[in-house]
Design a protein around this motif. Structure first.
Motif, PDB file in Angstrom:
ATOM      1  N   SER A 158     -70.965  19.754  -0.723  1.00 50.20           N
ATOM      2  CA  SER A 158     -70.423  18.967  -2.077  1.00 50.20           C
ATOM      3  C   SER A 158     -70.597  20.233  -2.979  1.00 50.20           C
ATOM      4  O   SER A 158     -69.321  19.582  -4.587  1.00 50.20           O
ATOM      5  CB  SER A 158     -71.308  18.381  -2.104  1.00 50.20           C
ATOM      6  N   CYS A 159     -70.674  21.632  -2.611  1.00 49.58           N
ATOM      7  CA  CYS A 159     -71.354  22.384  -3.727  1.00 49.58           C
ATOM      8  C   CYS A 159     -69.944  23.682  -3.807  1.00 49.58           C
ATOM      9  O   CYS A 159     -70.099  24.272  -3.218  1.00 49.58           O
ATOM     10  CB  CYS A 159     -72.303  22.851  -4.030  1.00 49.58           C
ATOM     11  N   THR A 160     -68.897  23.420  -4.738  1.00 53.81           N
ATOM     12  CA  THR A 160     -67.600  25.098  -4.371  1.00 53.81           C
ATOM     13  C   THR A 160     -68.651  26.198  -5.006  1.00 53.81           C
ATOM     14  O   THR A 160     -68.724  27.132  -3.956  1.00 53.81           O
ATOM     15  CB  THR A 160     -65.910  25.170  -5.036  1.00 53.81           C
ATOM     16  N   ASP A 161     -69.404  26.490  -5.382  1.00 56.69           N
ATOM     17  CA  ASP A 161     -70.329  27.831  -6.345  1.00 56.69           C
ATOM     18  C   ASP A 161     -70.579  28.262  -4.567  1.00 56.69           C
ATOM     19  O   ASP A 161     -70.494  29.447  -4.350  1.00 56.69           O
ATOM     20  CB  ASP A 161     -70.672  27.128  -7.145  1.00 56.69           C
ATOM     21  N   CYS A 162     -71.767  27.447  -3.696  1.00 57.88           N
ATOM     22  CA  CYS A 162     -72.638  27.814  -3.301  1.00 57.88           C
ATOM     23  C   CYS A 162     -72.089  28.217  -1.453  1.00 57.88           C
ATOM     24  O   CYS A 162     -72.247  28.596  -1.453  1.00 57.88           O
ATOM     25  CB  CYS A 162     -73.644  26.804  -2.584  1.00 57.88           C
ATOM     26  N   SER A 163     -70.979  27.174  -1.790  1.00 53.58           N
ATOM     27  CA  SER A 163     -70.070  27.213  -0.305  1.00 53.58           C
ATOM     28  C   SER A 163     -69.293  28.957  -0.736  1.00 53.58           C
ATOM     29  O   SER A 163     -69.151  29.415   1.060  1.00 53.58           O
ATOM     30  CB  SER A 163     -68.729  25.800  -0.324  1.00 53.58           C
ATOM     31  N   THR A 164     -68.794  28.753  -1.629  1.00 55.84           N
ATOM     32  CA  THR A 164     -67.963  30.068  -1.892  1.00 55.84           C
ATOM     33  C   THR A 164     -69.371  30.992  -1.698  1.00 55.84           C
ATOM     34  O   THR A 164     -68.521  32.495  -0.833  1.00 55.84           O
ATOM     35  CB  THR A 164     -67.981  30.294  -3.365  1.00 55.84           C
ATOM     36  N   GLU A 165     -70.145  31.300  -2.446  1.00 60.15           N
ATOM     37  CA  GLU A 165     -71.369  32.043  -2.152  1.00 60.15           C
ATOM     38  C   GLU A 165     -71.937  32.385  -0.564  1.00 60.15           C
ATOM     39  O   GLU A 165     -71.715  33.505   0.209  1.00 60.15           O
ATOM     40  CB  GLU A 165     -72.568  32.131  -2.624  1.00 60.15           C
ATOM     41  N   HIS A 166     -71.557  31.453   0.068  1.00 59.56           N
ATOM     42  CA  HIS A 166     -72.062  31.011   1.696  1.00 59.56           C
ATOM     43  C   HIS A 166     -71.436  31.638   2.004  1.00 59.56           C
ATOM     44  O   HIS A 166     -71.531  32.730   3.801  1.00 59.56           O
ATOM     45  CB  HIS A 166     -72.285  29.930   2.500  1.00 59.56           C
ATOM     46  N   LEU A 167     -69.941  31.896   1.862  1.00 58.54           N
ATOM     47  CA  LEU A 167     -68.229  32.288   2.952  1.00 58.54           C
ATOM     48  C   LEU A 167     -68.276  34.105   2.591  1.00 58.54           C
ATOM     49  O   LEU A 167     -68.586  35.004   3.747  1.00 58.54           O
ATOM     50  CB  LEU A 167     -67.462  31.848   2.090  1.00 58.54           C
ATOM     51  N   ILE A 168     -69.156  34.202   1.163  1.00 59.21           N
ATOM     52  CA  ILE A 168     -69.778  35.751   1.166  1.00 59.21           C
ATOM     53  C   ILE A 168     -69.832  36.368   1.836  1.00 59.21           C
ATOM     54  O   ILE A 168     -70.025  37.200   3.003  1.00 59.21           O
ATOM     55  CB  ILE A 168     -69.327  36.103  -0.606  1.00 59.21           C
ATOM     56  N   GLY A 169     -71.211  35.838   2.113  1.00 60.19           N
ATOM     57  CA  GLY A 169     -72.845  36.260   3.363  1.00 60.19           C
ATOM     58  C   GLY A 169     -72.107  36.148   4.534  1.00 60.19           C
ATOM     59  O   GLY A 169     -72.627  37.487   5.299  1.00 60.19           O
ATOM     60  N   ARG A 170     -71.714  34.905   4.922  1.00 60.93           N
ATOM     61  CA  ARG A 170     -70.735  35.037   5.969  1.00 60.93           C
ATOM     62  C   ARG A 170     -70.418  36.105   7.007  1.00 60.93           C
ATOM     63  O   ARG A 170     -70.351  36.358   7.695  1.00 60.93           O
ATOM     64  CB  ARG A 170     -70.347  33.540   6.662  1.00 60.93           C
ATOM     65  N   THR A 171     -69.121  36.453   5.437  1.00 57.98           N
ATOM     66  CA  THR A 171     -68.289  37.163   5.809  1.00 57.98           C
ATOM     67  C   THR A 171     -69.389  38.897   5.841  1.00 57.98           C
ATOM     68  O   THR A 171     -68.606  40.104   7.427  1.00 57.98           O
ATOM     69  CB  THR A 171     -67.180  37.266   4.969  1.00 57.98           C
ATOM     70  N   LEU A 172     -69.817  38.747   4.854  1.00 56.71           N
ATOM     71  CA  LEU A 172     -70.737  40.014   5.189  1.00 56.71           C
ATOM     72  C   LEU A 172     -71.301  40.670   6.453  1.00 56.71           C
ATOM     73  O   LEU A 172     -71.510  41.330   6.850  1.00 56.71           O
ATOM     74  CB  LEU A 172     -71.862  40.235   3.425  1.00 56.71           C
ATOM     75  N   THR A 173     -72.191  39.681   7.092  1.00 58.36           N
ATOM     76  CA  THR A 173     -72.472  39.301   7.967  1.00 58.36           C
ATOM     77  C   THR A 173     -72.377  39.392   9.566  1.00 58.36           C
ATOM     78  O   THR A 173     -72.529  40.962  10.093  1.00 58.36           O
ATOM     79  CB  THR A 173     -73.908  37.773   7.921  1.00 58.36           C
ATOM     80  N   ASP A 174     -70.933  39.178   8.889  1.00 56.20           N
ATOM     81  CA  ASP A 174     -69.672  39.530  10.486  1.00 56.20           C
ATOM     82  C   ASP A 174     -69.486  40.568  10.609  1.00 56.20           C
ATOM     83  O   ASP A 174     -70.052  41.258  11.566  1.00 56.20           O
ATOM     84  CB  ASP A 174     -68.895  38.425  10.443  1.00 56.20           C
ATOM     85  N   VAL A 175     -69.521  41.159   9.026  1.00 57.82           N
ATOM     86  CA  VAL A 175     -68.874  42.792   9.111  1.00 57.82           C
ATOM     87  C   VAL A 175     -70.023  44.130   9.534  1.00 57.82           C
ATOM     88  O   VAL A 175     -69.826  44.431  10.211  1.00 57.82           O
ATOM     89  CB  VAL A 175     -68.402  43.103   7.648  1.00 57.82           C
ATOM     90  N   VAL A 176     -70.949  43.274   9.099  1.00 57.39           N
ATOM     91  CA  VAL A 176     -72.204  44.148   9.752  1.00 57.39           C
ATOM     92  C   VAL A 176     -72.336  44.858  10.820  1.00 57.39           C
ATOM     93  O   VAL A 176     -72.987  45.511  11.476  1.00 57.39           O
ATOM     94  CB  VAL A 176     -73.833  43.639   8.903  1.00 57.39           C
ATOM     95  N   GLN A 177     -72.367  42.961  11.351  1.00 54.17           N
ATOM     96  CA  GLN A 177     -72.355  42.340  12.628  1.00 54.17           C
ATOM     97  C   GLN A 177     -71.435  43.958  13.817  1.00 54.17           C
ATOM     98  O   GLN A 177     -71.639  43.956  14.613  1.00 54.17           O
ATOM     99  CB  GLN A 177     -73.254  41.203  13.191  1.00 54.17           C
ATOM    100  N   ARG A 178     -70.359  44.120  13.263  1.00 54.32           N
ATOM    101  CA  ARG A 178     -69.972  44.143  13.653  1.00 54.32           C
ATOM    102  C   ARG A 178     -69.631  46.112  13.740  1.00 54.32           C
ATOM    103  O   ARG A 178     -69.326  46.442  15.069  1.00 54.32           O
ATOM    104  CB  ARG A 178     -67.976  43.981  13.647  1.00 54.32           C
ATOM    105  N   ALA A 179     -69.386  46.114  13.054  1.00 56.43           N
ATOM    106  CA  ALA A 179     -70.136  47.331  12.514  1.00 56.43           C
ATOM    107  C   ALA A 179     -71.133  48.373  13.512  1.00 56.43           C
ATOM    108  O   ALA A 179     -71.020  49.359  13.922  1.00 56.43           O
ATOM    109  CB  ALA A 179     -70.048  47.888  10.629  1.00 56.43           C
ATOM    110  N   CYS A 180     -72.138  47.422  13.251  1.00 54.28           N
ATOM    111  CA  CYS A 180     -73.201  48.136  13.862  1.00 54.28           C
ATOM    112  C   CYS A 180     -73.585  48.402  15.906  1.00 54.28           C
ATOM    113  O   CYS A 180     -73.401  48.668  16.463  1.00 54.28           O
ATOM    114  CB  CYS A 180     -74.635  47.281  14.183  1.00 54.28           C
ATOM    115  N   LYS A 181     -72.236  47.902  16.393  1.00 51.62           N
ATOM    116  CA  LYS A 181     -71.340  47.560  17.466  1.00 51.62           C
ATOM    117  C   LYS A 181     -70.308  48.833  18.102  1.00 51.62           C
ATOM    118  O   LYS A 181     -71.133  49.184  18.761  1.00 51.62           O
ATOM    119  CB  LYS A 181     -71.294  46.503  18.471  1.00 51.62           C
ATOM    120  N   GLU A 182     -69.896  49.578  16.848  1.00 52.39           N
ATOM    121  CA  GLU A 182     -69.041  50.453  16.951  1.00 52.39           C
ATOM    122  C   GLU A 182     -70.076  51.292  16.546  1.00 52.39           C
ATOM    123  O   GLU A 182     -70.899  52.144  16.504  1.00 52.39           O
ATOM    124  CB  GLU A 182     -68.079  50.619  15.795  1.00 52.39           C
TER     125      GLU A 182
END
Length: 80
Positions: free
Chosen positions: A35-59
């Motif tokens: 229900s909160c656009t601001d927090c869901s945007t922050e969540h999306l940014i956090g999720r994206t950063l987490t995914d990128v870091v996890q992929r980078a650690c595997k390379e």
């Protein structure tokens, strides 16, 4: 479940992203994010950063690059 509010959602977002919250707290934050656009945007940014870091650690670096870096490190160490 009750909407936990922005303050709690943002304070516990990192733990939420890593599934480190108890089920009740995670459900409250999930409800808030719906229900909160601001927090869901922050969540999306956090999720994206987490995914990128996890992929980078595997390379791994190419063998010739690793060899070149190690050779330069040894050269620098030998002069000190």
């Amino acid at each position: 479940m009750t909407d936990c509010g922005c303050e709690k959602a943002k304070a516990e977002l990192e733990e939420y992203l890593h599934n480190e919250l108890c089920a009740e707290d995670a459900a409250d934050i999930r409800e808030h994010l719906e229900s909160c656009t601001d927090c869901s945007t922050e969540h999306l940014i956090g999720r994206t950063l987490t995914d990128v870091v996890q992929r980078a650690c595997k390379e791994t670096a190419p063998e010739d690059l690793r060899d070149m870096v190690l050779q330069k490190l040894r050269a620098v160490q030998s002069t000190h």
